[in-house]
Design an enzyme around this catalytic site. Structure first.
Site, PDB file in Angstrom:
ATOM      1  CE1 TYR A  58       1.032   2.278 -12.106  1.00 59.58           C
ATOM      2  CE2 TYR A  58       1.274   0.811 -13.992  1.00 59.58           C
ATOM      3  CZ  TYR A  58       0.484   1.395 -13.023  1.00 59.58           C
ATOM      4  OH  TYR A  58      -0.845   1.107 -12.964  1.00 59.58           O
ATOM      5  CE1 TYR A  62      -3.568  -1.277 -11.794  1.00 64.76           C
ATOM      6  CE2 TYR A  62      -2.991  -3.583 -12.079  1.00 64.76           C
ATOM      7  CZ  TYR A  62      -2.990  -2.276 -12.543  1.00 64.76           C
ATOM      8  OH  TYR A  62      -2.416  -1.978 -13.755  1.00 64.76           O
ATOM      9  CG  ASP A 101      -8.278  -9.628 -12.035  1.00 70.55           C
ATOM     10  OD1 ASP A 101      -7.489 -10.422 -12.567  1.00 70.55           O
ATOM     11  OD2 ASP A 101      -8.119  -8.389 -12.034  1.00 70.55           O
ATOM     12  CE  LYS A 108       0.322  -8.812 -13.708  1.00 72.95           C
ATOM     13  NZ  LYS A 108      -0.683  -8.161 -12.912  1.00 72.95           N
TER      14      LYS A 108
END
Ligand SMILES: *Cc1c(COP(=O)(O)O)cnc(C)c1O
Length: 425
Positions: A16, A143, A237, A267
């Site tokens: 990114y 996302y 999600d 995560k």
């Protein structure tokens, strides 16, 4: 002098990052609690938990010890035909904790792969039953990751643009903006009435990358209920929202009247120490793959599926997470966010201020549309770095998503830096 930052600039391509425009990366030599410490001994408060992964602080000694023990016992083994204690123990501990009635755990490597597995599970579930359900539904602005399946169910954006032609078709419904929830529910029901929907995938309560956009638990509940009325699976999600981020262990816990069919985790799953992904599903989905016919098998797997060190990190992180002290820290952060949101509610510079548990988001009034490339973003990023705070705004949205170990004093230090930003805006 072994300057990490300089050596980096000769060999590394960062995620990114527009490498031609970005300043050199900061060389980090140590992590300690809420701090990242660089080569020049600067101590940065990691107020975004290093891209939303860290729960208990950096280099946590308990997790470190747990992992070193695992390293000397079993570092890795193939996960087809073989199994091991950390994988089984983590599944045993996760299943009762997860929202809904999750019955099976499928391991993979990260959030994107957890989503890929979820999409394949949902799609093949219907295929194995010859149900002819081939429509996938997602929310605008979603996302779900950077692999092709995950990109396909994500909102078309700056991130996906070069690849849009390669992404598969997905039906997008409007984001349930507060006050406009009916638009979302109606669009969803209209699609579901065609009786060809395989699955709806959502980020429950908070759309992370879209700018920490939030919606009410009642909408989450209604979306899942609608899916189930029409025989469509609901994929939650929880890669970002899981493990206490939204105040409850999982965002879906705030919609207790309904249950997702598939849950994606990553995560915070390992406390943010090493990569690991989990896709959990119900018994019903699992059973649709049981057959004498090999074609009904879920042919998916990664070399490092259920890596024992990663699973051990998951177990260690759960120990810390489920201790009463962590619950108190989560509640304290949420309380401090609520108080400061009041303090800021009349700030002219803000278009919106919103909170969900330990996540606080400030949307700056830019006059224009805002968005990821908003010019204020770079200014803010460097403004806070100079004050030794890592905040990484999503365009004009500045947000806090701290490790749970952050102290009230450290939080206040971040709030005061934001006060300082308001003064120069
Ligand atoms: C970060 C994220 C992903 C992707 O996870 P990676 O580990 O970065 O591949 C997927 N879904 C959501 C909601 C996320 O926030």
């Amino acid at each position: 002098m072994n300057n990490i930052s300089q050596r980096d600039s000769a060999v590394i391509w960062h995620p990114y990052t527009q490498m031609q425009l970005a300043p050199g990366a900061i060389g980090i030599v140590k992590g300690e609690g809420v701090f990242l410490i660089d080569e020049a001994s600067n101590r940065y408060i990691d107020a975004i938990a290093s891209w939303w992964v860290n729960l208990h602080g950096h280099s946590h000694p308990y997790i470190a010890q747990y992992l070193s023990k695992q390293l000397l016992t079993l570092e890795h083994c193939i996960f087809a035909g073989f199994t091991h204690e950390p994988a089984v123990a983590l599944a045993e501990r996760l299943l009762p904790l997860l929202p809904g009635n999750m019955a099976r755990i499928f391991y993979s490597d990260n959030g994107s792969t957890a989503v890929e597995v979820a999409l394949k599970m949902a799609w093949q579930y219907h295929d194995n039953r010859q149900a002819g359900r081939r429509r996938l539904i997602a929310l605008e602005g979603a996302y779900h990751g950077d692999t092709f399946g995950a990109m396909s169910v994500s909102g078309r954006s700056l991130f996906t643009r070069p690849f849009d032609a390669l992404l598969f078709d997905v039906s997008f419904i409007p984001f349930p903006h507060p006050g406009r929830e009916e638009d979302t529910l109606q669009a969803l029901e209209t699609l579901l009435q065609q009786e060809d929907a395989a699955a709806l995938i959502i980020e429950p309560l908070v759309q992370g990358a879209a700018g920490m956009r939030m919606y009410a638990p009642a909408v989450l509940e209604q979306m899942i209920r609608l899916c189930h009325t029409y025989g469509c699976l609901a994929i939650a999600d929880e890669v970002m929202t899981g493990f206490g981020r939204t105040g409850t262990w999982f965002a879906c816990d705030q919609a207790p009247g309904v249950a997702p069919d598939i849950v994606c985790l990553s995560k915070g799953l390992t406390g943010g120490t090493v990569p690991l992904g989990v896709t959990a599903c119900t018994q019903e989905i699992y059973e649709a793959f049981l057959s004498d016919d090999h074609r009904h098998t879920l042919y998916h797997g990664h070399s490092f599926t259920a890596n024992p060190i990663a699973c051990a990190a998951g177990l260690a992180s759960l120990d810390l997470l489920l201790a009463p002290a962590c619950r108190k820290q989560i509640d304290a952060i949420a309380g401090a966010h609520r108080a400061v949101a009041k303090r800021w509610q009349d700030r002219g510079a803000l278009r919106d201020i919103r909170q969900c548990g330990t996540i606080l988001a400030l949307e700056l009034d830019t006059g224009a549309a805002g968005g990821y490339l908003d010019q204020r973003r770079d200014f803010m990023y460097h403004f806070f770095l100079e004050r030794k705070i890592l905040l990484r705004p999503l365009g004009n949205v500045l947000y806090l998503l701290p490790p749970y170990c952050i102290t009230p004093e450290q939080l206040e230090q971040v709030y005061e830096a934001i006060d300082g930003l308001f003064a120069v805006l």
